[in-house]
Design a protein around this motif. Structure first.
Motif, PDB file in Angstrom:
ATOM      1  N   ARG A   1       0.823  -1.211   0.000  1.00 28.73           N
ATOM      2  CA  ARG A   1       0.000   0.000   0.000  1.00 28.73           C
ATOM      3  C   ARG A   1       0.857   1.262   0.000  1.00 28.73           C
ATOM      4  N   ALA A   2       2.066   1.174   0.554  1.00 23.86           N
ATOM      5  CA  ALA A   2       2.977   2.319   0.593  1.00 23.86           C
ATOM      6  C   ALA A   2       3.702   2.520  -0.735  1.00 23.86           C
ATOM      7  N   GLY A   3       3.481   1.647  -1.704  1.00 22.05           N
ATOM      8  CA  GLY A   3       4.095   1.793  -3.012  1.00 22.05           C
ATOM      9  C   GLY A   3       5.547   1.374  -3.087  1.00 22.05           C
ATOM     10  N   LEU A   4       5.993   0.510  -2.157  1.00 19.46           N
ATOM     11  CA  LEU A   4       7.399   0.109  -2.117  1.00 19.46           C
ATOM     12  C   LEU A   4       7.719  -1.055  -3.052  1.00 19.46           C
ATOM     13  N   GLN A   5       6.702  -1.634  -3.667  1.00 19.06           N
ATOM     14  CA  GLN A   5       6.863  -2.742  -4.603  1.00 19.06           C
ATOM     15  C   GLN A   5       7.618  -3.923  -3.971  1.00 19.06           C
ATOM     16  N   PRO A   6       7.101  -4.422  -2.863  1.00 26.13           N
ATOM     17  CA  PRO A   6       7.718  -5.606  -2.250  1.00 26.13           C
ATOM     18  C   PRO A   6       7.400  -6.856  -3.067  1.00 26.13           C
ATOM     19  N   ARG A   7       8.004  -7.962  -2.670  1.00 28.78           N
ATOM     20  CA  ARG A   7       7.737  -9.243  -3.324  1.00 28.78           C
ATOM     21  C   ARG A   7       7.382 -10.263  -2.250  1.00 28.78           C
ATOM     22  N   LEU A   8       6.440 -11.157  -2.570  1.00 34.31           N
ATOM     23  CA  LEU A   8       5.931 -12.136  -1.612  1.00 34.31           C
ATOM     24  C   LEU A   8       6.031 -13.542  -2.191  1.00 34.31           C
ATOM     25  N   ILE A   9       6.670 -14.431  -1.430  1.00 34.13           N
ATOM     26  CA  ILE A   9       6.778 -15.846  -1.779  1.00 34.13           C
ATOM     27  C   ILE A   9       6.252 -16.655  -0.597  1.00 34.13           C
ATOM     28  N   VAL A  10       5.254 -17.524  -0.828  1.00 33.61           N
ATOM     29  CA  VAL A  10       4.757 -18.401   0.235  1.00 33.61           C
ATOM     30  C   VAL A  10       4.689 -19.822  -0.314  1.00 33.61           C
ATOM     31  N   GLY A  11       5.384 -20.729   0.362  1.00 35.29           N
ATOM     32  CA  GLY A  11       5.429 -22.127  -0.053  1.00 35.29           C
ATOM     33  C   GLY A  11       4.745 -23.039   0.946  1.00 35.29           C
ATOM     34  N   PRO A  12       4.854 -24.353   0.773  1.00 35.02           N
ATOM     35  CA  PRO A  12       4.136 -25.320   1.619  1.00 35.02           C
ATOM     36  C   PRO A  12       4.906 -25.707   2.875  1.00 35.02           C
ATOM     37  N   TRP A  13       5.628 -24.753   3.485  1.00 35.82           N
ATOM     38  CA  TRP A  13       6.620 -25.081   4.510  1.00 35.82           C
ATOM     39  C   TRP A  13       6.140 -24.726   5.908  1.00 35.82           C
ATOM     40  N   HIS A  14       6.805 -25.335   6.908  1.00 35.46           N
ATOM     41  CA  HIS A  14       6.668 -24.877   8.280  1.00 35.46           C
ATOM     42  C   HIS A  14       8.005 -24.293   8.736  1.00 35.46           C
ATOM     43  N   HIS A  15       8.074 -23.841   9.979  1.00 37.14           N
ATOM     44  CA  HIS A  15       9.177 -23.002  10.435  1.00 37.14           C
ATOM     45  C   HIS A  15      10.512 -23.728  10.503  1.00 37.14           C
ATOM     46  N   MET A  16      10.496 -25.019  10.794  1.00 42.77           N
ATOM     47  CA  MET A  16      11.739 -25.719  11.092  1.00 42.77           C
ATOM     48  C   MET A  16      12.232 -26.626   9.964  1.00 42.77           C
ATOM     49  N   GLU A  17      11.693 -26.474   8.755  1.00 42.00           N
ATOM     50  CA  GLU A  17      12.178 -27.320   7.667  1.00 42.00           C
ATOM     51  C   GLU A  17      13.065 -26.518   6.724  1.00 42.00           C
ATOM     52  N   TYR A  18      13.820 -27.239   5.888  1.00 40.42           N
ATOM     53  CA  TYR A  18      14.793 -26.598   5.015  1.00 40.42           C
ATOM     54  C   TYR A  18      14.212 -26.177   3.662  1.00 40.42           C
ATOM     55  N   GLY A  19      12.961 -26.541   3.371  1.00 41.23           N
ATOM     56  CA  GLY A  19      12.428 -26.335   2.035  1.00 41.23           C
ATOM     57  C   GLY A  19      12.495 -24.904   1.540  1.00 41.23           C
ATOM     58  N   TYR A  20      12.291 -23.937   2.444  1.00 40.67           N
ATOM     59  CA  TYR A  20      12.262 -22.548   2.019  1.00 40.67           C
ATOM     60  C   TYR A  20      13.655 -21.974   1.759  1.00 40.67           C
ATOM     61  N   MET A  21      14.706 -22.612   2.279  1.00 39.44           N
ATOM     62  CA  MET A  21      16.014 -21.969   2.334  1.00 39.44           C
ATOM     63  C   MET A  21      16.632 -21.745   0.956  1.00 39.44           C
ATOM     64  N   GLY A  22      16.590 -22.766   0.105  1.00 39.97           N
ATOM     65  CA  GLY A  22      17.131 -22.589  -1.235  1.00 39.97           C
ATOM     66  C   GLY A  22      16.353 -21.566  -2.030  1.00 39.97           C
ATOM     67  N   VAL A  23      15.017 -21.602  -1.924  1.00 40.95           N
ATOM     68  CA  VAL A  23      14.177 -20.626  -2.618  1.00 40.95           C
ATOM     69  C   VAL A  23      14.486 -19.218  -2.126  1.00 40.95           C
ATOM     70  N   ALA A  24      14.586 -19.062  -0.804  1.00 45.54           N
ATOM     71  CA  ALA A  24      14.858 -17.741  -0.234  1.00 45.54           C
ATOM     72  C   ALA A  24      16.218 -17.210  -0.681  1.00 45.54           C
ATOM     73  N   PHE A  25      17.208 -18.080  -0.806  1.00 46.43           N
ATOM     74  CA  PHE A  25      18.538 -17.632  -1.240  1.00 46.43           C
ATOM     75  C   PHE A  25      18.506 -17.194  -2.701  1.00 46.43           C
ATOM     76  N   GLN A  26      17.899 -17.988  -3.558  1.00 46.85           N
ATOM     77  CA  GLN A  26      17.843 -17.645  -4.981  1.00 46.85           C
ATOM     78  C   GLN A  26      17.089 -16.329  -5.191  1.00 46.85           C
ATOM     79  N   GLU A  27      15.964 -16.202  -4.503  1.00 48.18           N
ATOM     80  CA  GLU A  27      15.191 -14.964  -4.632  1.00 48.18           C
ATOM     81  C   GLU A  27      15.972 -13.776  -4.068  1.00 48.18           C
ATOM     82  N   ALA A  28      16.709 -13.988  -2.990  1.00 49.48           N
ATOM     83  CA  ALA A  28      17.482 -12.902  -2.390  1.00 49.48           C
ATOM     84  C   ALA A  28      18.598 -12.437  -3.318  1.00 49.48           C
ATOM     85  N   LEU A  29      19.215 -13.360  -4.050  1.00 48.73           N
ATOM     86  CA  LEU A  29      20.240 -12.956  -5.006  1.00 48.73           C
ATOM     87  C   LEU A  29      19.670 -11.988  -6.030  1.00 48.73           C
ATOM     88  N   ARG A  30      18.500 -12.294  -6.533  1.00 46.57           N
ATOM     89  CA  ARG A  30      17.868 -11.406  -7.520  1.00 46.57           C
ATOM     90  C   ARG A  30      17.439 -10.092  -6.883  1.00 46.57           C
TER      91      ARG A  30
END
Length: 555
Positions: A284-313
């Motif tokens: 709403r503030a016009g900052l153009q954020p990006r949102l990624i939500v996957g099928p993960w819970h807090h203590m699993e590794y599934g999000y980590m590779g996705v988060a790293f690749q997206e963070a590089l970009r």
């Protein structure tokens, strides 16, 4: 298991892509804070990049060493892509000086660290931050300090107000489990393997925490967990909603003015709701954020590779001013059941509410869900909730493995759980967005909890939880009806899910999910200080005058 082997196992599990730069690490650099306390860090320098953009990772879990290799692994990986990385122990943890008081010092220490980095000859003044959970919260804390060097953040499975007053149930499991994990990380009497088990293995944790979960008063359960009082836990448990502690560590006010954020979370994460709130504020503030939500819970590794690749970009765009590598929509969601990613222009995507009304015959465990209200003469469902034998939590959002989707049939067999099921669907149905339950209830006690969980039932009978939420009824909460019943709206978090033809939608209604939400003892006031409890007789209405309904966001 040695440190090198642990590092190799983590790298293989997460599969971080390496860049083209060799990395030189300078260990145990000391950064002075404004009060003279020095925080320990390691500097990962990409060989050949004498001056360039930088990343800051701040962690309470140890920046390196056996069992504490995640931050180290990511620091190394980011540096191979040309970023100078500072990997820092927060105040009072591991090699850093001072006393650790969770959440309290992160704003000033984050700003001071950014200022130090910005003054170094290897930094060009463009700094980003990266990290999950507490490592994400410290990014919002630093952003609240309005550092001119901070250009982008990547808050993962976290939000800007991790510690807040919980009006719908004290988060007993989260607080005691986190306290136990933090203490285990610095216990010199433990071997590396014992430390890893206590940090990561929910079953091992439960053996140590079982007595604490049932202890009264809850405020002194910390002594059973770590052998001594914990100052922050004691203050949190005693603090009312107006206590200044909540305002001091709540950084929601900084979200709209923060650098643009890359948000990454999971449908079963503990902090999903707050993260979605933060995303919407930035959008709403016009900052153009990006949102990624996957099928993960807090203590699993599934999000980590996705988060790293997206963070590089993300860092390439905001720290190097590189254009986006491809045209894409700002919201990317994994649709469970369909088992595929979909992109959207906004969160939540456009939808229409589908109401599935609760039907029953006055006997628990025989309820139905239909798209039309019950007849006028439909009788209510009644059950007894006994805090001495509290309805347990199964799976869902929690700080342990064993979180996420599980089979709910053991829960559904309990006499203190109501079950309402649809007929098998004739065609696929997809819903994306917030889920809620409009419920008409009554209790014989002045305070009572109503927990609601959405499940999808397979042809085999396997009942898989999707999302849930809790509502604590007290005077002033809910809409009192002329007959004395109360209309409440249970926020059941958000999801993206397809229910396939042949499957059924199921709703569970109970009065607890202990210890995820501390059991309601049946008395008004601060229950963390109480030692008595009493059973509650709960009534759930679903007739024409009380049209209780599950509300799903159809897309």
């Amino acid at each position: 298991m040695g440190e090198a082997l642990l590092q190799q196992a983590l790298t293989l599990a997460v599969r971080l892509p390496r860049g083209r730069y060799a990395v030189q690490r300078t260990c145990n650099v000391r950064i002075p804070m404004r009060d003279g306390v020095r925080l320990a860090c390691d500097h990962y320098a990409p060989v050949g990049v004498e001056r360039g953009p930088a990343l800051l990772i701040r962690t309470p879990y140890g920046r390196n060493g056996p069992g504490r290799s995640l931050a180290e692994m990511y620091a190394q990986a980011f540096a191979t892509h040309g970023y100078h990385v500072i990997n820092q122990d927060v105040r009072g943890r591991f090699d850093s000086e001072g006393a650790f008081v969770a959440f309290v010092h992160e704003k000033e220490d984050g700003v001071d660290t950014l200022a130090w980095m910005g003054s170094q000859p290897w930094c060009n003044g463009a700094i980003g931050m990266w990290g999950p959970s507490y490592l994400g919260y410290v990014q919002w804390a630093a952003a609240a300090g309005k550092s001119p060097y901070l250009k982008a953040i990547t808050p993962i499975i976290t939000h800007s107000h991790l510690m807040e007053y919980q009006e719908h149930g004290f988060p007993l499991d989260l607080l005691l489990r986190w306290m136990f994990q933090l203490a285990s990380m610095t216990d010199p009497s433990l071997s590396v393997w014992e430390r890893l088990q206590r940090i990561n293995d929910g079953a091992v944790q439960d053996r140590f925490l079982r007595a604490a979960f049932m202890h009264l008063p809850m405020q002194t359960a910390d002594e059973l967990v770590i052998g001594r009082p914990d100052a922050l836990y004691r203050e949190m448990s005693a603090a009312g909603p107006d206590h200044p502690l909540w305002r001091e560590v709540d950084h929601r006010g900084a979200v709209a003015g923060a650098p643009p954020a890359l948000f990454v979370s999971g449908w079963y994460d503990l902090f999903l709701d707050g993260l979605l709130e933060d995303y919407s504020v930035q959008e709403r503030a016009g900052l153009q954020p990006r949102l990624i939500v996957g099928p993960w819970h807090h203590m699993e590794y599934g999000y980590m590779g996705v988060a790293f690749q997206e963070a590089l970009r993300w860092c390439a765009m905001h720290l190097r001013n590189e254009p986006a590598t491809r045209a894409e929509k700002p919201v990317r969601l994994y649709v469970m059941g369909a088992n595929r990613w979909r992109e959207f222009d906004r969160w939540p995507p456009p939808s229409r509410p589908l109401r599935l009304y609760l039907h029953g015959n006055g006997l628990a465990k025989t309820g139905r869900l239909f798209p039309h209200p019950s007849p006028a003469e439909a009788s209510a469902d009644v059950y007894t909730y006994n805090p001495a034998d509290p309805t347990p939590n199964l799976g869902g959002p929690k700080l342990a493995n064993g979180a996420g989707a599980v089979d709910n049939r053991p829960l559904e067999r309990r006499s203190d759980v109501l079950v309402f099921s649809s007929l098998p669907l004739r065609e696929d149905v997809e819903f994306i967005g917030p889920v809620q339950l409009e419920l008409y209830v009554q209790s014989n006690l002045p305070t009572a909890d109503f927990f609601a969980r959405l499940c999808v039932v397979e042809r085999s009978g396997y009942s898989r939880n999707i999302c849930d939420g809790n509502f604590r009824v007290e005077p002033g909460r809910g809409e009192v009806q002329p007959d004395g019943s109360v209309r409440i709206v249970v926020a059941m978090s958000s999801t993206a899910c397809r229910v396939n033809a042949g499957q059924r939608v199921r709703l569970l209604v109970a009065s607890g999910a202990h210890p995820r939400f501390a059991r309601n003892l049946g008395f008004l006031g601060n229950q963390t200080l109480m030692t008595e409890m009493r059973p509650a007789v709960q009534t759930v209405f679903h007739d024409a005058a009380h049209p209780s309904a599950l509300v799903l966001p159809m897309v």
